[in-house]
Scaffold this active site. Sequence first.
Site, short mmCIF file in Angstrom:
data_model
loop_
_atom_site.label_atom_id
_atom_site.label_comp_id
_atom_site.label_asym_id
_atom_site.label_seq_id
_atom_site.Cartn_x
_atom_site.Cartn_y
_atom_site.Cartn_z
CB THR A 161 -0.82 -0.12 1.29
OG1 THR A 161 -1.74 -1.21 1.57
CG2 THR A 161 -1.80 0.99 1.26
CE LYS A 166 2.42 2.15 12.27
NZ LYS A 166 1.37 2.49 10.99
CD GLU A 199 5.22 14.63 9.25
OE1 GLU A 199 5.99 15.58 9.48
OE2 GLU A 199 4.34 14.41 10.20
N GLY A 214 -0.55 9.16 9.58
CA GLY A 214 -0.74 9.17 8.05
C GLY A 214 -0.23 10.55 7.44
N GLY A 225 -6.67 -1.26 2.83
CA GLY A 225 -5.27 -0.95 3.05
C GLY A 225 -4.90 -0.03 4.43
CD GLU A 240 0.35 -1.18 10.96
OE1 GLU A 240 1.51 -1.48 10.75
OE2 GLU A 240 -0.13 0.14 10.52
CG ASP A 259 -0.78 1.34 14.67
OD1 ASP A 259 0.42 1.12 13.92
OD2 ASP A 259 -1.41 2.26 14.47
CE LYS A 265 0.00 5.02 13.83
NZ LYS A 265 -1.17 4.82 13.02
N GLY A 298 -3.84 4.48 4.64
CA GLY A 298 -4.22 4.49 3.31
C GLY A 298 -3.05 4.92 2.46
P1 NAP Z 1 1.82 -3.94 2.99
O1 NAP Z 1 0.79 -3.37 1.97
O2 NAP Z 1 1.65 -5.23 3.79
O3 NAP Z 1 2.98 -3.88 2.09
C1 NAP Z 1 4.18 -4.44 2.87
C2 NAP Z 1 5.35 -4.80 1.81
O4 NAP Z 1 6.71 -4.93 2.20
C3 NAP Z 1 5.08 -5.74 0.64
O5 NAP Z 1 5.53 -4.93 -0.85
C4 NAP Z 1 6.03 -6.91 1.06
O6 NAP Z 1 6.24 -7.61 0.02
C5 NAP Z 1 7.02 -6.27 1.33
N1 NAP Z 1 7.76 -6.99 2.46
C6 NAP Z 1 7.36 -7.33 3.83
N2 NAP Z 1 8.33 -8.15 4.34
C7 NAP Z 1 9.18 -8.52 3.71
C8 NAP Z 1 10.55 -9.17 3.56
N3 NAP Z 1 10.55 -9.95 4.54
N4 NAP Z 1 11.28 -8.84 2.52
C9 NAP Z 1 11.11 -8.09 1.61
N5 NAP Z 1 10.03 -7.41 1.42
C10 NAP Z 1 8.96 -7.63 2.23
O7 NAP Z 1 2.11 -2.91 4.01
P2 NAP Z 1 1.89 -1.33 3.97
O8 NAP Z 1 0.32 -1.06 4.72
O9 NAP Z 1 2.43 -0.64 2.74
O10 NAP Z 1 2.65 -0.74 5.21
C11 NAP Z 1 4.22 -0.60 5.28
C12 NAP Z 1 4.65 0.11 6.47
O11 NAP Z 1 3.83 1.32 6.37
C13 NAP Z 1 4.44 -0.52 7.74
O12 NAP Z 1 5.48 -0.27 8.67
C14 NAP Z 1 3.22 0.25 8.40
O13 NAP Z 1 3.09 0.29 9.53
C15 NAP Z 1 3.26 1.56 7.78
N6 NAP Z 1 1.99 2.22 7.62
C16 NAP Z 1 1.04 1.82 6.83
C17 NAP Z 1 -0.13 2.73 6.40
C18 NAP Z 1 -1.36 2.20 5.76
O14 NAP Z 1 -2.25 3.04 5.87
N7 NAP Z 1 -1.27 1.06 5.16
C19 NAP Z 1 0.08 3.91 7.14
C20 NAP Z 1 1.07 4.38 7.74
C21 NAP Z 1 2.07 3.58 7.98
P3 NAP Z 1 5.17 -8.42 -1.09
O15 NAP Z 1 4.38 -7.35 -1.69
O16 NAP Z 1 6.13 -9.05 -2.13
O17 NAP Z 1 4.42 -9.30 -0.34
N1 HSE Z 2 -2.74 0.51 10.66
C1 HSE Z 2 -2.65 1.92 10.89
C2 HSE Z 2 -3.89 2.52 11.10
C3 HSE Z 2 -1.90 2.63 9.69
O1 HSE Z 2 -4.76 2.01 11.11
O2 HSE Z 2 -3.87 3.80 11.46
C4 HSE Z 2 -1.66 3.89 9.79
O3 HSE Z 2 -0.47 4.10 10.79
#
Ligand code: NAP
Ligand code: HSE
Length: 435
Positions: free
Chosen positions: A18, A111, A135, A140, A193, A196, A207, A211, A309
Site C-alpha cells: 500500500t 512506527k 512523518e 498518515g 489498506g 497493519e 499501533d 505512535k 491508506g
Molecule cells: P503492505 O501493504 O503489507 O506492504 C508491505 C510490503 O513489504 C510488501 O510489498 C511486501 O512484499 C514487502 N515485504 C514485507 N516483508 C518483506 C520481507 N521480509 N522482504 C522483502 N519485502 C517484504 O504494508 P503497508 O500497509 O504498505 O505498510 C508498510 C509500512 O507502512 C508499515 O510499517 C506500516 O505500519 C506503515 N504504515 C502503513 C499505513 C497504511 O495505511 N497502510 C499508514 C502508515 C504507516 P510483497 O508485496 O511481495 O508481499
Molecule cells: N494501521 C494504521 C492505522 C496505519 O490504521 O492507523 C496508519 O499508521
Amino acid sequence: MATLDQKPLRVALAGLGTVGIGAYKILMQNASVLEERTGRQIVVTAISARNQSKDRGVDLAQCAWEDNPVNLASRDDVDVIIEAMGGENDPAYTLVKTALENKKHVVTANKALLAYHGVELAEIAERNNVSLCYEAAVAGGIPIIKMIREGLGANRISGLYGIMNGTCNYILTTMERTGEDFAKVLKDAQELGYAEADPTLDIGGGDSGHKLVLLSALAYGCLPDFKNLSVEGIDHLEAEDIEIAAEFGCRIKLIGQATKLEDGRVLQMVAPSLVPKTSPLAHVDGVLNGIFVQGDFVGSSFVEGRGAGEGPTASAIIADVMEIAKGHCAPVFGVPSGKLEKAPTATAQDWRGEFYVRLVVEDRPGVIADIAPILRDHTISIESLIQRGRSEKEPVNIVIMTHDAKGEDIRAACAGIADLPCVLGKPLLMPVLKI
Ligand code: NAP
Ligand code: HSE
C-alpha cells in the site's frame, strides 16, 4: 535553495505494498512538481519486496530488483531508502541500520521499528550526518511530526491527545453508523489498506502506542519507551457501549494521550475513552485521525486528516524525501538523541478523572448492595447508573459513571467487584476525556 543543476536524488523502495506503491505513484505522477519545488529530479533506481512477479499495477521495469532488501543499503546508485515493509525486526531493522551506517538517508513509515529501536537508529543517523525521517509513521497524511518539532518548537508542550489509529476509528464509527459487527468492519478496513499486517496491533492499541511514544519523545524530550506504556485496545468493546456512551452525551474513541503532570512526570496511555460530543475529537470519523497539542504560548492546536491508506501515507513519505532533496536535516526526535531524558513516566494508574464502568451482573436483588461498599471503600463516588436488561433470566449490563477518581483506585475497586459472585466477567473501564 537548491539549484536545478544538482544531481538527481536516487531513491530505493523497500516494500511495494500500500505505502511503497503509493510513494512510487507520487514520484511518477508528480515528478515535475517535485523537481520544481526541490530543484532536483527524484528518481527511483532500485526496489525490493517479497514477490518479484506480483502485478502491482505500475510499471517498475526500469528499477533494479533486489531479492534481499538489505542489499539496497549497499548500492552505489542509491542516496535515500524508503522503508515501507513494516515490522520492528528484520529485515526492516538491518536495512535501516545498514543504510544509515552507509551514509544513506532513510524515510520510513514504520512506527513499530522506531518505537523499539528509534534511539539507536537516531544515534547512527546523527553520527553519519544523514536524515532518518518518519512523518508517515504517525497519523498518515497529517504533518504532525513537523508540527510538533518545528511549528510548535518554541513551546513547552503540556498535553497531547489524539485519535492515532485509522483502523480503530473506522471500526468504531462504522459500527456506530451501520450497526455492522466488529469482524466485518475490520475486514473492510484491511481491504482498504488501513490495517497493519497483524491487525491485532491496531485493535489491541499497540499501533497507537508506537505512535504515541514517538510524539512524546518529540514533545517532551523523553526517550521513546513503549515497554512502560499503558495500552488498551477496542477489542473488548460491545455495540452496547457505543449506545450507552451516546446516552451520556459521548462517543467512544481510541485515544492516545501524553500529558505533563504537576510533579513533572509524563503520563502516557492509550485507551478507548468517552469523549463528549461537544469535543472536536468526537467528530473525527472514519479513517481520519485528529490530534490536540497544547503549548504554553500557542494554546490548543487541533489537526485532523486522513490517518491511513495509500495516498495520505505516501504523501507524508514524499514530503520527507523532498526535505532530503532540499538538503534539510532535522534531529530525529527534535533534540540530539543523547539529550533525550529517561524521565520517570506515569501510567493509566495515575490518570485522574471520571470513569465509565460496565459490569455484567446477575439480575437479582442485592447486586447493587454488594457493589456499593467496594466503591465506597476505594473512595469512588457514583455520578449516575444505568441498568440495561437483555431478556429475562439473562445477565444484565450495569453501567456506572463515576465522579472524579484516580486510576489506581478505580482499578482496585474493579478488581474487588470482579471477585463478587454476582459479577460475570471482567469489568470494562474507560476514562471520560473532557477535552
Ligand atoms: P503492505 O501493504 O503489507 O506492504 C508491505 C510490503 O513489504 C510488501 O510489498 C511486501 O512484499 C514487502 N515485504 C514485507 N516483508 C518483506 C520481507 N521480509 N522482504 C522483502 N519485502 C517484504 O504494508 P503497508 O500497509 O504498505 O505498510 C508498510 C509500512 O507502512 C508499515 O510499517 C506500516 O505500519 C506503515 N504504515 C502503513 C499505513 C497504511 O495505511 N497502510 C499508514 C502508515 C504507516 P510483497 O508485496 O511481495 O508481499
Ligand atoms: N494501521 C494504521 C492505522 C496505519 O490504521 O492507523 C496508519 O499508521
